[in-house]
Each structure stands twice: as structure tokens, then as C-alpha cells.
Design an enzyme around this catalytic site. Structure first.
Site, PDB file in Angstrom:
ATOM      1  N   ASP A   5      17.038  49.300  44.452  1.00 16.84           N
ATOM      2  CA  ASP A   5      15.959  48.704  43.672  1.00 16.84           C
ATOM      3  C   ASP A   5      14.824  48.354  44.636  1.00 16.84           C
ATOM      4  O   ASP A   5      14.960  47.470  45.468  1.00 16.84           O
ATOM      5  CB  ASP A   5      16.511  47.431  43.001  1.00 16.84           C
ATOM      6  CG  ASP A   5      15.704  46.998  41.802  1.00 16.84           C
ATOM      7  OD1 ASP A   5      14.469  47.126  41.856  1.00 16.84           O
ATOM      8  OD2 ASP A   5      16.313  46.510  40.839  1.00 16.84           O
ATOM      9  N   ASP A  25      10.487  48.555  40.814  1.00 16.18           N
ATOM     10  CA  ASP A  25      10.160  47.327  40.096  1.00 16.18           C
ATOM     11  C   ASP A  25       8.670  47.285  39.717  1.00 16.18           C
ATOM     12  O   ASP A  25       7.806  47.634  40.533  1.00 16.18           O
ATOM     13  CB  ASP A  25      10.485  46.151  41.031  1.00 16.18           C
ATOM     14  CG  ASP A  25      10.483  44.819  40.322  1.00 16.18           C
ATOM     15  OD1 ASP A  25      11.283  44.667  39.384  1.00 16.18           O
ATOM     16  OD2 ASP A  25       9.704  43.934  40.714  1.00 16.18           O
ATOM     17  N   GLU A  75      10.130  51.095  36.470  1.00 15.96           N
ATOM     18  CA  GLU A  75      10.059  50.054  35.452  1.00 15.96           C
ATOM     19  C   GLU A  75       8.605  50.006  35.007  1.00 15.96           C
ATOM     20  O   GLU A  75       7.743  49.536  35.751  1.00 15.96           O
ATOM     21  CB  GLU A  75      10.490  48.700  36.019  1.00 15.96           C
ATOM     22  CG  GLU A  75      10.563  47.645  34.925  1.00 15.96           C
ATOM     23  CD  GLU A  75      10.613  46.212  35.454  1.00 15.96           C
ATOM     24  OE1 GLU A  75      11.274  45.388  34.824  1.00 15.96           O
ATOM     25  OE2 GLU A  75       9.971  45.911  36.481  1.00 15.96           O
ATOM     26  N   HIS A  87      19.057  43.125  33.291  1.00 11.46           N
ATOM     27  CA  HIS A  87      19.205  41.773  33.816  1.00 11.46           C
ATOM     28  C   HIS A  87      18.072  40.842  33.389  1.00 11.46           C
ATOM     29  O   HIS A  87      18.045  39.691  33.827  1.00 11.46           O
ATOM     30  CB  HIS A  87      19.265  41.852  35.348  1.00 11.46           C
ATOM     31  CG  HIS A  87      18.015  42.446  35.913  1.00 11.46           C
ATOM     32  ND1 HIS A  87      17.671  43.767  35.719  1.00 11.46           N
ATOM     33  CD2 HIS A  87      17.010  41.906  36.624  1.00 11.46           C
ATOM     34  CE1 HIS A  87      16.508  43.998  36.281  1.00 11.46           C
ATOM     35  NE2 HIS A  87      16.081  42.890  36.848  1.00 11.46           N
ATOM     36  N   ASP A  88      17.132  41.348  32.602  1.00 13.79           N
ATOM     37  CA  ASP A  88      15.993  40.529  32.169  1.00 13.79           C
ATOM     38  C   ASP A  88      16.044  40.170  30.687  1.00 13.79           C
ATOM     39  O   ASP A  88      15.171  39.431  30.213  1.00 13.79           O
ATOM     40  CB  ASP A  88      14.671  41.279  32.420  1.00 13.79           C
ATOM     41  CG  ASP A  88      14.353  41.426  33.901  1.00 13.79           C
ATOM     42  OD1 ASP A  88      14.771  40.549  34.683  1.00 13.79           O
ATOM     43  OD2 ASP A  88      13.695  42.422  34.263  1.00 13.79           O
TER      44      ASP A  88
HETATM   45  C1  NOJ Z   1      11.110  42.908  37.054  1.00 12.07           C
HETATM   46  C2  NOJ Z   1      12.542  42.597  37.383  1.00 12.07           C
HETATM   47  O1  NOJ Z   1      13.382  43.321  36.534  1.00 12.07           O
HETATM   48  C3  NOJ Z   1      12.699  41.098  37.238  1.00 12.07           C
HETATM   49  O2  NOJ Z   1      14.048  40.711  37.308  1.00 12.07           O
HETATM   50  C4  NOJ Z   1      11.870  40.436  38.295  1.00 12.07           C
HETATM   51  O3  NOJ Z   1      11.929  39.027  38.119  1.00 12.07           O
HETATM   52  C5  NOJ Z   1      10.417  40.891  38.225  1.00 12.07           C
HETATM   53  N1  NOJ Z   1      10.274  42.310  38.048  1.00 12.07           N
HETATM   54  C6  NOJ Z   1       9.672  40.516  39.470  1.00 12.07           C
HETATM   55  O4  NOJ Z   1      10.084  41.322  40.537  1.00 12.07           O
END
Ligand code: NOJ
Length: 546
Positions: free
Chosen positions: A113, A215, A278, A345-346
Site C-alpha cells: 500500500d 492511496d 484508490e 478498512h474505511d
Molecule cells: C485512504 C485510506 O484508505 C484511509 O484509511 C486513510 O486514512 C486515508 N486514505 C489517508 O491516507
């Protein structure tokens, strides 16, 4: 060694097109040293669960590890203080090398990642940058003077709430951080930054990693003048603070696509590697990340719209699903591959997200056939194959700094449940986050043919065996309201119909005349059933028919 294989025995080429990727949150997968935090050795110890080449294992093709780099862990690894090492909680570079080897020995690809938009404020680059206004690295980050009244340089909001700018007393300037103040944004308009970040990719590819999840890629290049963002006319006080302004000048700014092409050129220096971005936006914006007709952008760009859209959770609704899938199918350039996830995970876990009536586990079964049926390189979040749920975290154990909605993201990051023992097979110590309901675990589902885990394993096996599922086109079929039906077809292979019913009543759908049978259904009693001309999709169920 066959042509098309690397020295590690892993086949090169467009492997990612027919792959299924399993996301591992390293803190929560397997702890090997009793400190309550998962680690790389733990992941090695559990690789046979991921894919041991037999039908007893899950059978995915690749794993993506959420960040593993040294970090103060303010945002659990998305605040990187050294891009070329391993956080001591997880192990060291030697453990990473072992993990790469052990993955490749089993034919599993490994994705890391990479967070290029921001580093930690403890990264030596930022420490040097903030030291003085004329630091050679000053321009590696965004430093701007206050407005005459002392206010921040523009109205941008941090995704985690509050202004996106923090004043630095020593030099009297503000620095930009799209997330926490401990995550300063790197300036991708500075060629030295670009070079340094490209070298990070090379460092890991030299070690053998197969690619990267990138990311918040859409943020890395902003409007050069950093103008105010437009005020969001639809903002209401109940919304997270970050929605006060639109992200017009800070997300998907057109120049970002040049940066993406540059990243792609670096990946292309190493055969067989890939990147998944992402990215956030409607289908036409997602499509642009692939790089147009030349496909010289990303290999894959996530479409999260089945999970979340416009900042709100997506409904479990067939018409909505049909809309999302057909919009992307009609937007992507020829040869581009869609990429969906139903969890990460978000976001709250699927089994909890769609559980208003207590039937989240049933929807989880249909989700398996949707995720693995639709044309895509699917990403599966660890524990989704067990129906793991969001866990209520007591106030004093909350860890995630992003509390702007649903108690932060800890509920969906709890440890993998391997068995019903006190440490759930995850740890001998005190887990960093509490466990979920004890009955949801691998051991309980492993040998139960009716379990969600068995459904996932069988779906993955069928997807591997059927060219139409792992390589076919997708065609949307007219079907009654409440159902989403599409056919997958690869030249020379049998076509497969996928049907999803999002209502609580069974629904009859019409299928082409001719002998077919149910290959797999959420109601396992239907497996193998002959089908001619029509089929009744069970309430909240799904089936693959071919
Ligand atoms: C997206 C990630 O998936 C998340 O977990 C993170 O807090 C933010 N980007 C900042 O890097």
C-alpha cells in the site's frame, strides 16, 4: 521454467485481469509474537488459508497489505515515516522478503500500500522541510503565508475535519494536510518529489513485490494556485465537516493524469507488476485513470460505488447495482478492466451495513456472487468471507483518529477470528482491538458446506474454472424490478447468467430456452438444479446459472 514465468515460479503478464485480491489489514490478521498486533510472520503462518493450491483454502490470487512501513501510526500506517522499511510492530525487511518468497512459492501475488499524497510529519523529508523557509526541501511540501488576517491560505477542509492547513510557529507559514495535521501533503509538482516517490516503487519492485494499491491517488496533484474550493450548496450541519466545500481544485484535478502516466512508466520497467488506484468519482472520472485508448494509466482503478457513493453508504438495491455496473461498463475504454470492492478498512462491514432487518448475513451470501460474478478484478476484505461484523468498541479502546462518522473505523478493523478460543487463534496476548461475536470464525465454517466460507471457496473455484466468469464480457439482461441479472460470456466458453434478488420476496426471472443448471446458489439446496427458460431467485439470494 516456462516462458512467461519469473524465477519465483509466478506467471507474468496480465495476471491481474483474472485475479481475485484479498485485502489483509496486517494489524488484525495474525499475531505471531503475543503482542496483540498482527505481523508479517503471522501472515506467512496463515498463507495456506489464503491459497495452498487445494480446494480447502480460500483460493484467492493475490493479497494487498494495508501499510506496513515505519510510521508513528497516527493514521495506522497511512502516515509513513520511511517508505523503504517495515514497521517494527510488523517485523523487518527480512520478514518482508520471506513473505514475498512464501507468497510466490504458493503462486500468490503481493501488493503493498503506497501512500504518495502525504508522508508523516515525522518523515525526515518533512522535518527538513519545516526547519526553515529556505530549507532545500521546503518545496517538497505545500507551505503558504497566512492571509492578512492570519487565516489559512484557502478554504480547503481536511478529510478528517477542520481546516486542511496548520500554522507552523517556527517559520510562520501554514502547511497543507488533506488528512491529519501529522500527514503533510507532498508537493507532486516538484520533480524531486516525483523522482523520490518513483524510487520507492523501484525499491519494492526490486525486492519482488508484484504491485501497489495507491492511496488517494486523485489528490496528489492539485490546482497549481490552490484557489478556494466552491462552497457546497447542499451542505447540512449533520454532514461531516469535510463536506462544507466541494473538492473541485483538490481532487481529480486534470494534471493528475500526467502523474498517473509517469507512475505507469515506472511500473512498466518491471514486467508483470500492476497498480490499483484508490480513486473517487463518477464512472467517467474512474475511466480516465486507465489512461484513455492507449491504456497508459493505471491497470486498475477502484469503483467504490457499490459500497459508498457521494459520501453515503450505497443501498442494497438491484436497480442501483445495475446503474453502477452499466455506467462503468459504458465509460471504460476498450480493454480496461473494472475493479469493485464491497468492503475495506474505511467502511462498515457489509454484514452490518445491510443489517437493518437482521438479514445482513443473507445479503453477505448474495454479495459473494455479486462481487465474484460481475466483470471485475474483485477485492475481498479479510473476514468478509466469514460474515465478520462491525464490533462495538468501548470508548476507552477506540484507536482511529477519524471519528467523523460511526465511531471511526475501528469496528471494521477488528482481529480475524480463526477459532472460538480466548485469543480467537489470532493472539496469545491482549488484542489491539476487541473481538467480534465468537461464533463467527474460520474453524466453525471450514467444514460446513452451508457456511459463507464454503460459498466463497466454491465461488472462487468456479470463477477460476469458468473462462466466462474470469475473462468474459458482461451483458446486462432485462429483468423484473428487484433483480439484477447479467450474463458473462467468453468466446468458446459456456455463458453464465448471474442473478441477484435484493428484495425479501422470491422473484421469477426469464432465461434463454435451453438446458442449463444452477452452478452455485446462495441457497445451496439449489446447486445442480436443472433450469430451462426461467428461474426463481430466492429472497435476498443470488445464483450463477450456466
Ligand atoms: C485512504 C485510506 O484508505 C484511509 O484509511 C486513510 O486514512 C486515508 N486514505 C489517508 O491516507
Amino acid at each position: 521454467m516456462d516462458a512467461g514465468e519469473t524465477g519465483s515460479g509466478v506467471e507474468i503478464g496480465d495476471w491481474w485481469r483474472r485475479a481475485v485480491v484479498y485485502q489483509i489489514y496486517p494489524r488484525s490478521f495474525q499475531d505471531s509474537n503475543g503482542d496483540g498486533i498482527g505481523d508479517l510472520q503471522g501472515i506467512i503462518d496463515r498463507l495456506d488459508y489464503v491459497n495452498d493450491g487445494t480446494d480447502r483454502s480460500l483460493g484467492v490470487d493475490a493479497i494487498w497489505l494495508s501499510p506496513t512501513f515505519p510510521s508513528p501510526m497516527k493514521d495506522f500506517g497511512y502516515d509513513v515515516s520511511d517508505y523503504c522499511d517495515v514497521h517494527p510492530d510488523f517485523g523487518d525487511l527480512a520478514a518482508m522478503d520471506r513473505l514475498i518468497d512464501e507468497c510466490h512459492r504458493r503462486g500468490i501475488r503481493l501488493l503493498l500500500d503506497w501512500a504518495p499524497n502525504h508522508s508523516s510529519d515525522q518523515h525526515p523529508w518533512f522535518i527538513e522541510s519545516r526547519a526553515s523557509r529556505d530549507s532545500p526541501r521546503r518545496d517538497w511540501y505545500y507551505w503558504r503565508d497566512p492571509k492578512p488576517d492570519g487565516a489559512p491560505p484557502n478554504n480547503w477542509r481536511s478529510v478528517f475535519g477542520g481546516p486542511a492547513w496548520t500554522i507552523d510557529a517556527r517559520t510562520g507559514q501554514y502547511y497543507l494536510h488533506s488528512f491529519l495535521k501529522e500527514q503533510p501533503d507532498l508537493n507532486w509538482r516538484n520533480p524531486e518529489v516525483v523522482q523520490a516517490m518513483h524510487d520507492v516503487l523501484r525499491f519494492w519492485m526490486e525486492r519482488g513485490v508484484d504491485g501497489f494499491r495507491i492511496d488517494v491517488l486523485g489528490m496528489i496533484v492539485k490546482h497549481p494556485d490552490l484557489p478556494d474550493n466552491p462552497i457546497n450548496p447542499d451542505y447540512e450541519p449533520s454532514m461531516p465537516d469535510t463536506h462544507k466545500v466541494l473538492d473541485h481544485h483538490s481532487l481529480n484535478y486534470p494534471d493528475v493524469f500526467d502523474a498517473v502516466a509517469g507512475i505507469r512508466r515506472v511500473l512498466d520497467e518491471y514486467p508483470g507488476r500492476m497498480a490499483v488506484g484508490e480513486v473517487f468519482g463518477p464512472a467517467d472520472v474512474i475511466a480516465r485513470y486507465h489512461g484513455g485508448e492507449a491504456l497508459d494509466g493505471l491497470h486498475l482503478a477502484f469503483n467504490f460505488q457499490l459500497l459508498v457513493h457521494d459520501g453515503v453508504q450505497s443501498p442494497w438495491d438491484s436497480e442501483f447495482m445495475r446503474g453502477v455496473v452499466s455506467a462503468l461498463e459504458s465509460s471504460l475504454p476498450d480493454g480496461a478492466q473494472p475493479c469493485y470492492a464491497l468492503g475495506n478498512h474505511d467502511q462498515p462491514r457489509l454484514a452490518s451495513r445491510h443489517n437493518h432487518d437482521g438479514r445482513g448475513q443473507e445479503r453477505s451470501r448474495a454479495a459473494a456472487l455479486l462481487l465474484l460474478g460481475v466483470r471485475s478484478t474483485p477485492f475481498l476484505y479479510y473476514g468478509e468471507e466469514l460474515g465478520m461484523v462491525d464490533v462495538d468498541i468501548p470508548e476507552d479502546r477506540l484507536q482511529d483518529p477519524a471519528r467523523f462518522y460511526h465511531h471511526g473505523r475501528d469496528p471494521e478493523r477488528t482481529p480475524m477470528q480463526w477459532d472460538a478460543s480466548a485469543g480467537r487463534g489470532f493472539t496469545e496476548g491482549e488484542p489491539w482491538l476487541p473481538f467480534g461475536p465468537v461464533e463467527i470464525n474460520v474453524a466453525a465454517q471450514q467444514d460446513d458446506p452451508g457456511s459463507l466460507l464454503s460459498l466463497y471457496r466454491d465461488a472462487l473455484r468456479i470463477r477460476r474454472d469458468e473462462p466466462s466468469l474470469h475473462a468474459g464480457e458482461l451483458r446486462d439482461i432485462d429483468s423484473p424490478t428487484g433483480t439484477f441479472v447479467f450474463v458473462r460470456h467468453a468466446a468458446g466458453a459456456r455463458a453464465i447468467h448471474c442473478a441477484i434478488n435484493t428484495t425479501v420476496e422470491p422473484i421469477d426471472i426469464a432465461l434463454p430456452e435451453g438446458a442449463m443448471s444452477v452452478l452455485l446458489a446462495t441457497d445451496r439446496a439449489l446447486d445442480g438444479l436443472p433450469v430451462t427458460g426461467s428461474f426463481t431467485v430466492p429472497a435476498l439470494g443470488a445464483a450463477w446459472i450456466g
